[in-house]
Write an enzyme that holds these catalytic residues in place. Structure first.
Site, PDB file in Angstrom:
ATOM      1  N   ARG A   1     -11.709  -8.880  12.639  1.00  0.00           N
ATOM      2  CA  ARG A   1     -12.136  -8.877  11.241  1.00  0.00           C
ATOM      3  C   ARG A   1     -13.091 -10.040  11.010  1.00  0.00           C
ATOM      4  O   ARG A   1     -12.925 -11.127  11.571  1.00  0.00           O
ATOM      5  CB  ARG A   1     -10.929  -8.995  10.306  1.00  0.00           C
TER       6      ARG A   1
ATOM      7  N   HIS B   1     -19.987  -2.961  12.920  1.00  0.00           N
ATOM      8  CA  HIS B   1     -18.576  -2.546  12.829  1.00  0.00           C
ATOM      9  C   HIS B   1     -18.365  -1.174  13.476  1.00  0.00           C
ATOM     10  O   HIS B   1     -17.795  -0.262  12.875  1.00  0.00           O
ATOM     11  CB  HIS B   1     -18.112  -2.531  11.371  1.00  0.00           C
TER      12      HIS B   1
END
Length: 312
Positions: A227, A275
């Protein structure tokens, strides 16, 4: 058996059809605002509060490996889901292989000094460089869950010294295990390539900061696959500018999409992807969810349940 489905971007019709094929005795529908009809299971990603609130569900499945977003919403809206209702995340479902591909390719990229050769190419310089040895290229994995185990397994084949750092001791063949804050320094001191696969919890936010980076060997590399909030971006850039870090590969960011004004875009030793390191693969997800629901209906033990207190 009634199943409701909600995802803001997935093709709901495909998922409904695939789930009904995998679970012939189930009736599956896309949830829409105003649907208060009974349901036994819910498959969700970023669900509205009203979708789950007040329902007597047997279980909820988050359509991803990370559950920080839904847990954050549950903390803000406790009425959204009774604490007795189990929450499941997707276990692997093809993400393990994707993480293996990403991690191995990047470690080899740095090990073979392809970043250095690209820099030489940009200067039109023909200059063979000294090779690194595997013995000096220790890889440390922060986070030893399902994906961390997969990444360690794939790197073993390449002969790199491996270590992992986690909450509990691991007994993975060929991997040194370090536990807790008291062993973090020892883990970092010999880690040439740091791979972050930690869950997003209150304890891990901002963990990759100047204090942590200073404990790595000079010329280390950072690969963030977890993250964006794990990384203090200003500290990372400072470590790159000072030479403490030789390079960073980032797939996740504290703000996504990454703002155009971010200095990460322009830093010569930062590489990035948007991502995509491991995305949900629908067929594998359907297989896991249908298998788990079948086990739950039979009262059999299952895996993948989220510990809400721990955050993963």
């Amino acid at each position: 058996m009634e199943i409701i489905f909600y995802h803001p971007t997935f093709n709901a019709a495909w998922w409904v059809n695939a789930l009904e094929k995998a679970l012939p005795h189930a009736r599956v529908r896309e949830w829409k605002v105003g649907d208060n009809n009974p349901a036994d299971y819910a498959l969700v990603w970023q669900p509205p509060v009203e979708m789950l609130a007040g329902r007597r569900l047997k279980a909820v499945f988050a359509l991803g490996a990370g559950v920080d977003a839904i847990l954050s919403k549950l903390n803000a809206h406790p009425e959204m889901l009774d604490a007795s209702i189990p929450l499941f995340r997707l276990e692997d479902t093809g993400m393990g292989l994707q993480m293996q591909e990403y991690a191995v390719s990047q470690v080899l990229h740095w090990f073979r000094r392809f970043d250095d050769y690209q820099a030489l190419k940009n200067q039109a310089l023909w200059k063979p460089l000294p090779e690194y040895t595997r013995e000096e290229f220790s890889v440390g994995i922060m986070g030893a869950g399902v994906l961390g185990a997969k990444v360690a397994e794939s790197l073993q084949a390449w002969g790199f010294p491996l270590r992992c750092w986690s909450r509990s001791r691991k007994s993975w063949p060929g991997v040194e295990s370090y536990v807790g804050r008291e062993e973090l320094r020892a883990f970092l001191n010999q880690t040439r390539v740091l791979i972050n696969l930690l869950p997003n919890t209150a304890q891990t936010v901002g963990i990759i900061n100047s204090e942590l980076l200073d404990q790595l060997p000079d010329g280390a590399y950072v690969l963030n696959l977890a993250r964006g909030v794990h990384v203090q971006e200003a500290d990372l850039l400072a470590a790159l500018d000072s030479g403490k870090l030789k390079g960073a590969m980032l797939d996740v960011f504290s703000q996504e999409p990454l703002p155009q004004e971010s200095p990460l875009w322009r830093h010569p030793r930062v590489a990035m992807t948007p991502h995509i390191a491991a995305v949900t693969r629908p067929a594998e997800a359907i297989d896991y969810i249908s298998r788990t629901i079948t086990q739950l209906e039979k009262g059999e033990p299952v895996t993948g349940q989220v510990d809400r207190a721990r955050g993963y």
